[in-house]
Design a protein around this motif. Structure first.
Motif, PDB file in Angstrom:
ATOM      1  N   LYS A 228       0.871  -1.169   0.000  1.00  0.00           N
ATOM      2  CA  LYS A 228       0.000   0.000   0.000  1.00  0.00           C
ATOM      3  C   LYS A 228       0.909   1.219   0.000  1.00  0.00           C
ATOM      4  O   LYS A 228       1.467   1.604   1.015  1.00  0.00           O
ATOM      5  CB  LYS A 228      -0.913  -0.001   1.228  1.00  0.00           C
ATOM      6  N   PRO A 229       1.118   1.865  -1.177  1.00  0.00           N
ATOM      7  CA  PRO A 229       1.992   3.036  -1.227  1.00  0.00           C
ATOM      8  C   PRO A 229       1.303   4.262  -0.640  1.00  0.00           C
ATOM      9  O   PRO A 229       0.075   4.270  -0.455  1.00  0.00           O
ATOM     10  CB  PRO A 229       2.253   3.205  -2.731  1.00  0.00           C
ATOM     11  N   PRO A 230       2.053   5.316  -0.363  1.00  0.00           N
ATOM     12  CA  PRO A 230       1.459   6.523   0.228  1.00  0.00           C
ATOM     13  C   PRO A 230       0.571   7.258  -0.771  1.00  0.00           C
ATOM     14  O   PRO A 230       0.933   7.394  -1.938  1.00  0.00           O
ATOM     15  CB  PRO A 230       2.683   7.361   0.608  1.00  0.00           C
ATOM     16  N   GLU A 231      -0.568   7.729  -0.313  1.00  0.00           N
ATOM     17  CA  GLU A 231      -1.470   8.439  -1.218  1.00  0.00           C
ATOM     18  C   GLU A 231      -0.906   9.775  -1.676  1.00  0.00           C
ATOM     19  O   GLU A 231      -1.326  10.309  -2.705  1.00  0.00           O
ATOM     20  CB  GLU A 231      -2.847   8.640  -0.574  1.00  0.00           C
ATOM     21  N   TRP A 232       0.061  10.333  -0.926  1.00  0.00           N
ATOM     22  CA  TRP A 232       0.667  11.602  -1.336  1.00  0.00           C
ATOM     23  C   TRP A 232       1.785  11.418  -2.356  1.00  0.00           C
ATOM     24  O   TRP A 232       2.256  12.410  -2.917  1.00  0.00           O
ATOM     25  CB  TRP A 232       1.198  12.352  -0.112  1.00  0.00           C
ATOM     26  N   ALA A 233       2.220  10.204  -2.601  1.00  0.00           N
ATOM     27  CA  ALA A 233       3.286   9.955  -3.587  1.00  0.00           C
ATOM     28  C   ALA A 233       3.241   8.501  -4.037  1.00  0.00           C
ATOM     29  O   ALA A 233       4.141   7.718  -3.726  1.00  0.00           O
ATOM     30  CB  ALA A 233       4.657  10.296  -2.995  1.00  0.00           C
ATOM     31  N   PRO A 234       2.215   8.109  -4.809  1.00  0.00           N
ATOM     32  CA  PRO A 234       2.025   6.694  -5.132  1.00  0.00           C
ATOM     33  C   PRO A 234       2.611   6.223  -6.458  1.00  0.00           C
ATOM     34  O   PRO A 234       2.591   5.023  -6.733  1.00  0.00           O
ATOM     35  CB  PRO A 234       0.492   6.593  -5.190  1.00  0.00           C
ATOM     36  N   LEU A 235       3.113   7.131  -7.295  1.00  0.00           N
ATOM     37  CA  LEU A 235       3.292   6.785  -8.701  1.00  0.00           C
ATOM     38  C   LEU A 235       4.444   5.829  -8.984  1.00  0.00           C
ATOM     39  O   LEU A 235       4.344   4.985  -9.880  1.00  0.00           O
ATOM     40  CB  LEU A 235       3.445   8.057  -9.534  1.00  0.00           C
ATOM     41  N   THR A 236       5.555   5.933  -8.254  1.00  0.00           N
ATOM     42  CA  THR A 236       6.675   5.040  -8.562  1.00  0.00           C
ATOM     43  C   THR A 236       6.364   3.598  -8.175  1.00  0.00           C
ATOM     44  O   THR A 236       6.966   2.666  -8.716  1.00  0.00           O
ATOM     45  CB  THR A 236       7.977   5.498  -7.890  1.00  0.00           C
ATOM     46  N   ALA A 237       5.423   3.369  -7.266  1.00  0.00           N
ATOM     47  CA  ALA A 237       5.020   2.000  -6.949  1.00  0.00           C
ATOM     48  C   ALA A 237       4.386   1.333  -8.163  1.00  0.00           C
ATOM     49  O   ALA A 237       4.582   0.136  -8.401  1.00  0.00           O
ATOM     50  CB  ALA A 237       4.046   1.996  -5.773  1.00  0.00           C
ATOM     51  N   SER A 238       3.645   2.117  -8.943  1.00  0.00           N
ATOM     52  CA  SER A 238       3.045   1.567 -10.157  1.00  0.00           C
ATOM     53  C   SER A 238       4.118   1.233 -11.180  1.00  0.00           C
ATOM     54  O   SER A 238       4.053   0.197 -11.856  1.00  0.00           O
ATOM     55  CB  SER A 238       2.050   2.565 -10.750  1.00  0.00           C
ATOM     56  N   LEU A 239       5.117   2.097 -11.300  1.00  0.00           N
ATOM     57  CA  LEU A 239       6.227   1.805 -12.214  1.00  0.00           C
ATOM     58  C   LEU A 239       6.991   0.564 -11.767  1.00  0.00           C
ATOM     59  O   LEU A 239       7.454  -0.232 -12.597  1.00  0.00           O
ATOM     60  CB  LEU A 239       7.164   3.008 -12.304  1.00  0.00           C
ATOM     61  N   LEU A 240       7.115   0.385 -10.454  1.00  0.00           N
ATOM     62  CA  LEU A 240       7.797  -0.813  -9.945  1.00  0.00           C
ATOM     63  C   LEU A 240       7.032  -2.078 -10.338  1.00  0.00           C
ATOM     64  O   LEU A 240       7.652  -3.095 -10.660  1.00  0.00           O
ATOM     65  CB  LEU A 240       7.936  -0.729  -8.426  1.00  0.00           C
ATOM     66  N   ALA A 241       5.712  -2.015 -10.335  1.00  0.00           N
ATOM     67  CA  ALA A 241       4.927  -3.177 -10.759  1.00  0.00           C
ATOM     68  C   ALA A 241       5.257  -3.560 -12.197  1.00  0.00           C
ATOM     69  O   ALA A 241       5.387  -4.745 -12.535  1.00  0.00           O
ATOM     70  CB  ALA A 241       3.434  -2.886 -10.612  1.00  0.00           C
ATOM     71  N   ASP A 242       5.409  -2.552 -13.067  1.00  0.00           N
ATOM     72  CA  ASP A 242       5.800  -2.828 -14.455  1.00  0.00           C
ATOM     73  C   ASP A 242       7.169  -3.498 -14.512  1.00  0.00           C
ATOM     74  O   ASP A 242       7.385  -4.462 -15.268  1.00  0.00           O
ATOM     75  CB  ASP A 242       5.836  -1.527 -15.258  1.00  0.00           C
ATOM     76  N   ILE A 243       8.097  -2.992 -13.720  1.00  0.00           N
ATOM     77  CA  ILE A 243       9.450  -3.545 -13.700  1.00  0.00           C
ATOM     78  C   ILE A 243       9.427  -4.985 -13.198  1.00  0.00           C
ATOM     79  O   ILE A 243      10.115  -5.864 -13.729  1.00  0.00           O
ATOM     80  CB  ILE A 243      10.372  -2.659 -12.834  1.00  0.00           C
ATOM     81  N   MET A 244       8.628  -5.239 -12.169  1.00  0.00           N
ATOM     82  CA  MET A 244       8.502  -6.598 -11.642  1.00  0.00           C
ATOM     83  C   MET A 244       8.010  -7.559 -12.729  1.00  0.00           C
ATOM     84  O   MET A 244       8.553  -8.664 -12.900  1.00  0.00           O
ATOM     85  CB  MET A 244       7.519  -6.605 -10.467  1.00  0.00           C
ATOM     86  N   ALA A 245       6.978  -7.140 -13.447  1.00  0.00           N
ATOM     87  CA  ALA A 245       6.424  -8.011 -14.490  1.00  0.00           C
ATOM     88  C   ALA A 245       7.445  -8.273 -15.579  1.00  0.00           C
ATOM     89  O   ALA A 245       7.603  -9.413 -16.040  1.00  0.00           O
ATOM     90  CB  ALA A 245       5.170  -7.369 -15.076  1.00  0.00           C
ATOM     91  N   GLU A 246       8.154  -7.231 -15.995  1.00  0.00           N
ATOM     92  CA  GLU A 246       9.169  -7.385 -17.042  1.00  0.00           C
ATOM     93  C   GLU A 246      10.307  -8.297 -16.598  1.00  0.00           C
ATOM     94  O   GLU A 246      10.926  -8.980 -17.426  1.00  0.00           O
ATOM     95  CB  GLU A 246       9.709  -6.011 -17.435  1.00  0.00           C
ATOM     96  N   ALA A 247      10.593  -8.323 -15.302  1.00  0.00           N
ATOM     97  CA  ALA A 247      11.683  -9.147 -14.781  1.00  0.00           C
ATOM     98  C   ALA A 247      11.276 -10.602 -14.596  1.00  0.00           C
ATOM     99  O   ALA A 247      12.124 -11.442 -14.279  1.00  0.00           O
ATOM    100  CB  ALA A 247      12.165  -8.581 -13.451  1.00  0.00           C
ATOM    101  N   GLY A 248       9.987 -10.903 -14.760  1.00  0.00           N
ATOM    102  CA  GLY A 248       9.542 -12.278 -14.629  1.00  0.00           C
ATOM    103  C   GLY A 248       9.038 -12.663 -13.255  1.00  0.00           C
ATOM    104  O   GLY A 248       8.924 -13.860 -12.949  1.00  0.00           O
ATOM    105  N   VAL A 249       8.726 -11.682 -12.412  1.00  0.00           N
ATOM    106  CA  VAL A 249       8.118 -12.000 -11.112  1.00  0.00           C
ATOM    107  C   VAL A 249       6.745 -12.620 -11.386  1.00  0.00           C
ATOM    108  O   VAL A 249       5.914 -12.016 -12.068  1.00  0.00           O
ATOM    109  CB  VAL A 249       7.978 -10.737 -10.244  1.00  0.00           C
ATOM    110  N   PRO A 250       6.463 -13.818 -10.895  1.00  0.00           N
ATOM    111  CA  PRO A 250       5.194 -14.492 -11.213  1.00  0.00           C
ATOM    112  C   PRO A 250       3.974 -13.692 -10.754  1.00  0.00           C
ATOM    113  O   PRO A 250       4.027 -12.939  -9.784  1.00  0.00           O
ATOM    114  CB  PRO A 250       5.301 -15.824 -10.455  1.00  0.00           C
ATOM    115  N   ASP A 251       2.887 -13.896 -11.454  1.00  0.00           N
ATOM    116  CA  ASP A 251       1.638 -13.217 -11.118  1.00  0.00           C
ATOM    117  C   ASP A 251       1.258 -13.473  -9.658  1.00  0.00           C
ATOM    118  O   ASP A 251       1.326 -14.611  -9.180  1.00  0.00           O
ATOM    119  CB  ASP A 251       0.501 -13.706 -12.014  1.00  0.00           C
ATOM    120  N   GLY A 252       0.869 -12.404  -8.978  1.00  0.00           N
ATOM    121  CA  GLY A 252       0.414 -12.524  -7.598  1.00  0.00           C
ATOM    122  C   GLY A 252       1.502 -12.433  -6.553  1.00  0.00           C
ATOM    123  O   GLY A 252       1.207 -12.262  -5.363  1.00  0.00           O
TER     124      GLY A 252
END
Length: 502
Positions: free
Chosen positions: A186-210
């Motif tokens: 749960k990222p901070p509501e005052w600065a949440p955006l890089t958490a979303s970018l990290l999700a993209d990076i995780m997927a590209e790196a092959g972190v399994p779904d979930g």
């Protein structure tokens, strides 16, 4: 009309396209509503971010629980290899991450480029390496062999603050995933955006779904149901003491182990035998990130014999601090993160002045810049026990007090309910050993500041937190430590006639 068509799904910040939906079970999930993400630089809206509720939290925890068995069973070398690819993905996008986080929380772009985002990558690489080496030597008792192992705990909930959102999140995500757990962030509501970018990076790196999930939203709507969820097995929270109390109360019925990094009111103790240039530099360094640093040493305690010269030199150097747009390389400190926080910091300073404290630098908003820019402030003559000396301000506000001898210095330094850090400046090695041993703090810096290896323990005493993380201490928390006792070969009966413990 589907939710994805009703609400915005992306925003563009500093030329970077960002998905503003949740990341759950390896896919983007829309919420039923959004909240505004406001940049502290100019108080303009930079995104409408999908707001999570108990519905999204339930889905994220379910996805994490479903993914856990396979991720936990994966050989540690394979998990670590994936996390190293995550680190490589961060390194490839340092510039984008730096620009987005600067716009989102107002911290210096130069710091994000040179230190913060490279540290994000290091958080993954360090704990990936550590997990591969994690072992405890077997123990022996009465011919029995005891094997110590580190079993993944399950689903880890991580709730992070806005002052260094990606770095502080990955400082927990790294060891949690390396140990074989799955994560709901749960990222901070005052600065949440890089958490979303990290999700993209995780997927590209092959972190399994979930394995990694992100639920955005406020503390009330998303943080509270996550803290209270019966499906989580660990909870790591970084933030304020009052919020920590609510988080602990929510988690208590489920007996969920907690790791809390909370506030601080750390001292910077300057003895008469110090390197005065060093002491001045360390003092002015506390204005970093506009004072929005939990470890900051904002209570400056200086020997009365050097107080006049020290204060004069601190003022001279502090007046050279450049305040402005954090995207400008020349800027030293920027704005406070939000209007709510700005008003809170201003209230602390105004009440301190009304109570007799005297500003010798700053003391209020920067009228030339307007907005959320608060001038670097130094207060003297604050009354002992007053709010400005006892409560965390979390802004660019220092107080200076004097002491007469070492005994008084230690007493003043320890006169706090917090105990996160302390900084000591002295030229006497014996005094350094003697005083540092008596300071009540999780971390003590002697003639330095903000230096710590990722393998060292980090955490606070008193109201500054619960537990320690870093190195083996992280794995102690993010795993269930198991002791398996093997009888000597050839034994056919359970137990031991020689007695047992239990």
């Amino acid at each position: 009309m589907p939710l994805d068509e009703q609400l915005p799904t992306h925003t563009e910040v500093e030329g970077v396209r960002i998905d503003v939906r949740h990341w759950i079970g390896g896919r983007r999930v829309a919420g039923a509503s959004t909240f505004a993400d406001i940049s502290p630089i100019d108080e303009t809206e930079i995104a409408q971010v999908h707001a999570g509720t108990a519905t999204e939290v339930d889905a994220a925890v379910a996805a994490a629980r479903e993914a856990f068995p396979a991720w936990a069973a994966m050989p540690v070398a394979e998990r670590s290899a994936i996390l190293r690819r995550v680190a490589e993905g961060v390194e490839a996008r340092v510039e984008e991450l730096a620009r987005v986080e600067t716009r989102d929380n107002g911290s210096l772009l130069r710091s994000h480029r040179r230190g913060v985002m490279p540290r994000v990558a290091m958080n993954f690489r360090f704990f990936a390496d550590y997990a591969e080496q994690l072992a405890h030597p077997d123990m022996e008792v009465r011919g029995h062999r005891e094997r110590i192992s580190y079993d993944p705990a399950g689903v880890v909930a991580i709730i992070t603050p806005w002052n260094a959102p990606l770095m502080l999140a990955t400082w927990r995500i790294g060891p949690a995933l390396a140990a074989g757990n799955t994560v709901v962030l749960k990222p901070p509501e005052w600065a949440p955006l890089t958490a979303s970018l990290l999700a993209d990076i995780m997927a590209e790196a092959g972190v399994p779904d979930g394995v990694f999930n992100v639920v955005q939203g406020t503390g009330t709507e998303a943080g509270a149901p996550l803290s209270a969820h019966p499906g989580i097995n660990r909870l790591s929270f970084t933030g304020s003491v009052p919020t920590a109390g609510r988080v602990a109360a929510a988690a208590a019925p489920n007996i969920v182990p907690l790791s809390f990094e909370l506030g601080g009111k750390s001292p910077l103790v300057v003895f008469e035998d110090c390197d005065l240039d060093l002491a001045v530099n360390l003092t002015v360094e506390q204005f970093d990130n506009a004072g929005q640093v939990c470890l900051g040493a904002f209570r400056v305690l200086v020997a009365d014999s050097i107080a006049a010269e020290f204060t004069e030199r601190v003022l001279e150097k502090a007046k050279q601090v450049v305040q402005g747009d954090p995207r400008d390389e020349a800027t030293d400190i920027s704005a406070l993160v939000s209007r709510v926080h700005f008003d809170r910091v201003r209230g602390f300073v105004e009440r301190a002045i009304e109570g007799g404290a005297r500003p010798i630098l700053g003391g209020g908003p920067n009228e030339e810049l307007g907005g959320l820019f608060f001038r670097p402030t130094i207060l003297v003559d604050a009354k002992p026990g007053s709010e400005i000396l006892t409560e965390e301000v979390f802004g660019p506000v220092l107080t200076i007090q004097t002491f007469s001898d070492e005994e008084e210095a230690v007493a003043m330094a320890n006169d706090t309910r917090f105990g996160l850090a302390a900084t000591l400046v002295t030229g006497d090695p014996d005094r350094a050993e003697r005083v540092s041993a008596r300071l009540n703090a999780g971390t003590v810096w002697v003639n330095c500041f903000f230096v710590r290896d990722l393998g060292a323990p980090f955490g606070g005493n008193g109201r500054s937190g619960i537990g320690r993380e870093g190195g083996i201490w992280s794995f102690d928390f993010y795993t269930d430590v198991k002791n398996t006792v093997f009888a000597p070969a050839g034994w056919t009966v359970a137990g031991s006639e020689e007695g047992s413990d239990g």
